[in-house]
Design an enzyme around this catalytic site. Sequence first.
Site, PDB file in Angstrom:
ATOM      1  N   ASN A 149     -13.120  -3.433   2.348  1.00 53.08           N
ATOM      2  CA  ASN A 149     -14.110  -2.373   2.505  1.00 53.08           C
ATOM      3  C   ASN A 149     -15.080  -2.382   1.334  1.00 53.08           C
ATOM      4  OD1 ASN A 149     -12.837  -1.358   4.855  1.00 53.08           O
ATOM      5  ND2 ASN A 149     -11.344  -0.263   3.609  1.00 53.08           N
TER       6      ASN A 149
ATOM      7  N   GLU B  72     -12.294   3.362  -1.171  1.00 51.73           N
ATOM      8  CA  GLU B  72     -11.809   4.492  -1.977  1.00 51.73           C
ATOM      9  C   GLU B  72     -11.540   4.071  -3.420  1.00 51.73           C
ATOM     10  OE1 GLU B  72      -8.311   5.883   0.012  1.00 51.73           O
ATOM     11  OE2 GLU B  72      -9.435   6.524   1.777  1.00 51.73           O
ATOM     12  N   VAL B  73     -11.044   2.854  -3.597  1.00 46.97           N
ATOM     13  CA  VAL B  73     -10.702   2.383  -4.943  1.00 46.97           C
ATOM     14  C   VAL B  73     -11.692   1.280  -5.321  1.00 46.97           C
ATOM     15  CG1 VAL B  73      -8.933   1.364  -6.409  1.00 46.97           C
ATOM     16  CG2 VAL B  73      -8.266   2.940  -4.578  1.00 46.97           C
TER      17      VAL B  73
ATOM     18  N   ASP C  43       0.848  -1.193   0.000  1.00 40.94           N
ATOM     19  CA  ASP C  43       0.000   0.000   0.000  1.00 40.94           C
ATOM     20  C   ASP C  43       0.886   1.246   0.000  1.00 40.94           C
ATOM     21  OD1 ASP C  43      -3.220   0.514   0.956  1.00 40.94           O
ATOM     22  OD2 ASP C  43      -1.818   2.196   1.133  1.00 40.94           O
ATOM     23  N   ILE C  44       0.494   2.225  -0.791  1.00 41.35           N
ATOM     24  CA  ILE C  44       1.297   3.445  -0.943  1.00 41.35           C
ATOM     25  C   ILE C  44       1.250   4.307   0.321  1.00 41.35           C
ATOM     26  CG2 ILE C  44      -0.479   5.011  -1.889  1.00 41.35           C
ATOM     27  CD1 ILE C  44       1.589   5.698  -4.099  1.00 41.35           C
TER      28      ILE C  44
ATOM     29  N   HIS D 210     -10.320  -5.278  -3.161  1.00 45.79           N
ATOM     30  CA  HIS D 210      -8.972  -5.556  -2.661  1.00 45.79           C
ATOM     31  C   HIS D 210      -9.036  -5.966  -1.205  1.00 45.79           C
ATOM     32  CE1 HIS D 210      -9.942  -1.255  -2.453  1.00 45.79           C
ATOM     33  NE2 HIS D 210      -9.330  -1.261  -1.277  1.00 45.79           N
ATOM     34  N   MET D 211      -8.118  -6.851  -0.854  1.00 44.65           N
ATOM     35  CA  MET D 211      -7.977  -7.291   0.531  1.00 44.65           C
ATOM     36  C   MET D 211      -6.752  -6.595   1.113  1.00 44.65           C
ATOM     37  SD  MET D 211      -7.273 -11.189   1.753  1.00 44.65           S
ATOM     38  CE  MET D 211      -8.932 -11.813   1.642  1.00 44.65           C
ATOM     39  N   HIS D 212      -6.939  -5.906   2.249  1.00 49.30           N
ATOM     40  CA  HIS D 212      -5.805  -5.315   2.965  1.00 49.30           C
ATOM     41  C   HIS D 212      -5.233  -6.379   3.898  1.00 49.30           C
ATOM     42  CE1 HIS D 212      -6.905  -0.922   2.284  1.00 49.30           C
ATOM     43  NE2 HIS D 212      -8.078  -1.479   2.061  1.00 49.30           N
TER      44      HIS D 212
HETATM   45  P1  AMP Z   1      -9.873   1.320   0.320  1.00 49.94           P
HETATM   46  O1  AMP Z   1     -10.133   2.516   1.186  1.00 49.94           O
HETATM   47  O2  AMP Z   1     -10.231   0.021   1.007  1.00 49.94           O
HETATM   48  O3  AMP Z   1     -10.491   1.451  -1.047  1.00 49.94           O
HETATM   49  O4  AMP Z   1      -8.295   1.251   0.170  1.00 49.94           O
HETATM   50  C1  AMP Z   1      -7.614   1.762  -0.924  1.00 49.94           C
HETATM   51  C2  AMP Z   1      -6.142   1.664  -0.599  1.00 49.94           C
HETATM   52  O5  AMP Z   1      -5.399   1.812  -1.801  1.00 49.94           O
HETATM   53  C3  AMP Z   1      -5.647   2.733   0.372  1.00 49.94           C
HETATM   54  O6  AMP Z   1      -5.075   2.103   1.523  1.00 49.94           O
HETATM   55  C4  AMP Z   1      -4.594   3.494  -0.449  1.00 49.94           C
HETATM   56  O7  AMP Z   1      -3.501   3.909   0.335  1.00 49.94           O
HETATM   57  C5  AMP Z   1      -4.198   2.461  -1.494  1.00 49.94           C
HETATM   58  N1  AMP Z   1      -3.656   3.001  -2.728  1.00 49.94           N
HETATM   59  C6  AMP Z   1      -4.195   3.958  -3.522  1.00 49.94           C
HETATM   60  N2  AMP Z   1      -3.429   4.183  -4.603  1.00 49.94           N
HETATM   61  C7  AMP Z   1      -2.382   3.331  -4.516  1.00 49.94           C
HETATM   62  C8  AMP Z   1      -1.233   3.058  -5.331  1.00 49.94           C
HETATM   63  N3  AMP Z   1      -0.996   3.745  -6.463  1.00 49.94           N
HETATM   64  N4  AMP Z   1      -0.353   2.119  -4.910  1.00 49.94           N
HETATM   65  C9  AMP Z   1      -0.561   1.451  -3.774  1.00 49.94           C
HETATM   66  N5  AMP Z   1      -1.634   1.631  -2.967  1.00 49.94           N
HETATM   67  C10 AMP Z   1      -2.518   2.568  -3.317  1.00 49.94           C
END
Ligand code: AMP
Length: 116
Positions: free
Chosen positions: A87, A95-96, A30-31, A100-102
Amino acid sequence: MEETIFSKIIKQELPADIIYQDDLVTAFRDINPKAPVHILIIPNKLIPTINDIEDCDELMLGRLFTVAKNIAKSEGISKNGYRLIMNCNQHGGQEVYHIHMHLVGGEPLGPMLMNL
Ligand code: AMP
Protein backbone atom coordinates in the site's frame (compact mmCIF):
# COMPACT_ATOMS: atom_id res chain seq x y z
CA MET A 1 13.19 10.27 8.34
CA GLU A 2 11.00 9.33 11.24
CA GLU A 3 11.32 5.80 12.55
CA THR A 4 8.17 3.70 12.95
CA ILE A 5 7.23 0.75 15.09
CA PHE A 6 8.73 -1.48 12.36
CA SER A 7 12.27 -0.14 13.02
CA LYS A 8 11.94 -1.31 16.62
CA ILE A 9 10.77 -4.75 15.45
CA ILE A 10 13.80 -5.03 13.12
CA LYS A 11 16.14 -4.17 16.00
CA GLN A 12 14.17 -6.58 18.23
CA GLU A 13 13.45 -3.79 20.69
CA LEU A 14 9.74 -4.57 20.37
CA PRO A 15 8.27 -8.08 20.46
CA ALA A 16 7.06 -9.56 17.19
CA ASP A 17 6.72 -13.04 15.74
CA ILE A 18 9.76 -12.77 13.45
CA ILE A 19 9.93 -15.72 11.09
CA TYR A 20 12.86 -14.61 8.92
CA GLN A 21 15.63 -12.00 9.03
CA ASP A 22 18.77 -11.38 6.97
CA ASP A 23 21.00 -8.45 6.07
CA LEU A 24 18.35 -6.81 3.87
CA VAL A 25 14.87 -7.79 5.05
CA THR A 26 12.81 -8.93 8.05
CA ALA A 27 9.54 -10.89 8.00
CA PHE A 28 7.07 -11.21 10.86
CA ARG A 29 3.42 -12.12 11.39
CA ASP A 30 0.91 -9.27 11.14
CA ILE A 31 -0.53 -8.42 14.56
CA ASN A 32 -4.03 -8.12 13.07
CA PRO A 33 -4.19 -10.91 10.47
CA LYS A 34 -6.72 -10.54 7.65
CA ALA A 35 -6.29 -14.16 6.51
CA PRO A 36 -5.03 -17.45 8.04
CA VAL A 37 -1.55 -16.53 6.80
CA HIS A 38 -0.68 -12.81 7.00
CA ILE A 39 2.99 -11.97 7.09
CA LEU A 40 4.75 -8.65 6.57
CA ILE A 41 8.07 -8.58 4.72
CA ILE A 42 9.94 -5.32 5.15
CA PRO A 43 13.33 -3.86 4.21
CA ASN A 44 15.68 -3.32 7.15
CA LYS A 45 16.38 0.12 5.64
CA LEU A 46 13.77 2.75 6.46
CA ILE A 47 11.98 3.77 3.25
CA PRO A 48 8.72 5.54 4.18
CA THR A 49 6.71 4.94 0.98
CA ILE A 50 7.08 3.32 -2.43
CA ASN A 51 7.53 6.87 -3.76
CA ASP A 52 10.81 7.09 -1.81
CA ILE A 53 12.42 4.01 -3.41
CA GLU A 54 15.77 4.72 -5.13
CA ASP A 55 17.66 2.87 -7.86
CA CYS A 56 20.12 1.55 -5.26
CA ASP A 57 17.22 -0.26 -3.54
CA GLU A 58 16.65 -2.69 -6.41
CA LEU A 59 18.54 -5.60 -4.80
CA MET A 60 16.57 -5.25 -1.60
CA LEU A 61 13.27 -5.06 -3.50
CA GLY A 62 14.11 -8.31 -5.26
CA ARG A 63 14.85 -9.89 -1.88
CA LEU A 64 11.31 -9.03 -0.70
CA PHE A 65 9.96 -11.27 -3.47
CA THR A 66 12.34 -14.20 -2.98
CA VAL A 67 11.66 -14.17 0.76
CA ALA A 68 7.89 -13.97 0.12
CA LYS A 69 8.10 -16.98 -2.19
CA ASN A 70 10.16 -18.99 0.31
CA ILE A 71 7.82 -18.16 3.21
CA ALA A 72 4.76 -19.03 1.11
CA LYS A 73 6.32 -22.45 0.57
CA SER A 74 7.21 -22.98 4.23
CA GLU A 75 3.69 -21.89 5.26
CA GLY A 76 2.24 -24.46 2.84
CA ILE A 77 0.30 -21.99 0.68
CA SER A 78 2.40 -22.00 -2.51
CA LYS A 79 0.30 -24.46 -4.45
CA ASN A 80 -3.14 -23.02 -3.67
CA GLY A 81 -1.83 -19.48 -4.05
CA TYR A 82 -1.65 -16.23 -2.17
CA ARG A 83 -1.51 -12.46 -2.68
CA LEU A 84 1.28 -9.92 -2.25
CA ILE A 85 0.13 -6.37 -1.46
CA MET A 86 1.99 -3.09 -0.98
CA ASN A 87 0.00 0.00 0.00
CA CYS A 88 1.17 3.54 -0.75
CA ASN A 89 0.01 6.69 1.04
CA GLN A 90 -3.55 7.63 1.96
CA HIS A 91 -5.50 6.34 -1.04
CA GLY A 92 -3.57 3.07 -0.87
CA GLY A 93 -4.51 2.65 2.79
CA GLN A 94 -0.95 2.81 4.13
CA GLU A 95 -0.87 2.98 7.93
CA VAL A 96 2.79 2.36 8.74
CA TYR A 97 5.30 4.57 6.90
CA HIS A 98 8.03 1.98 6.44
CA ILE A 99 7.39 0.11 3.19
CA HIS A 100 6.19 -3.44 3.63
CA MET A 101 4.88 -6.28 1.54
CA HIS A 102 1.83 -8.14 2.86
CA LEU A 103 1.85 -11.88 2.15
CA VAL A 104 -1.71 -13.13 2.63
CA GLY A 105 -3.23 -16.53 1.96
CA GLY A 106 -4.50 -19.74 3.45
CA GLU A 107 -8.03 -19.36 2.06
CA PRO A 108 -9.68 -17.99 -1.11
CA LEU A 109 -9.10 -14.23 -0.93
CA GLY A 110 -11.96 -13.00 -3.10
CA PRO A 111 -11.74 -10.07 -5.50
CA MET A 112 -8.60 -7.96 -5.47
CA LEU A 113 -10.49 -4.79 -4.54
CA MET A 114 -13.71 -4.48 -2.53
CA ASN A 115 -15.47 -2.62 -5.36
CA LEU A 116 -14.54 -5.13 -8.09
P1 AMP B 1 -0.54 -0.90 5.94
O1 AMP B 1 -1.98 -0.51 6.11
O2 AMP B 1 -0.24 -1.46 4.56
O3 AMP B 1 0.41 0.21 6.33
O4 AMP B 1 -0.32 -2.13 6.91
C1 AMP B 1 0.22 -2.01 8.18
C2 AMP B 1 0.08 -3.37 8.83
O5 AMP B 1 0.94 -3.42 9.97
C3 AMP B 1 -1.33 -3.69 9.32
O6 AMP B 1 -1.79 -4.89 8.69
C4 AMP B 1 -1.15 -3.87 10.84
O7 AMP B 1 -1.98 -4.88 11.36
C5 AMP B 1 0.33 -4.22 10.94
N1 AMP B 1 0.95 -3.92 12.22
C6 AMP B 1 0.93 -2.75 12.90
N2 AMP B 1 1.64 -2.83 14.03
C7 AMP B 1 2.15 -4.07 14.08
C8 AMP B 1 3.00 -4.79 14.99
N3 AMP B 1 3.43 -4.22 16.13
N4 AMP B 1 3.31 -6.08 14.72
C9 AMP B 1 2.85 -6.66 13.61
N5 AMP B 1 2.08 -6.05 12.68
C10 AMP B 1 1.72 -4.78 12.92
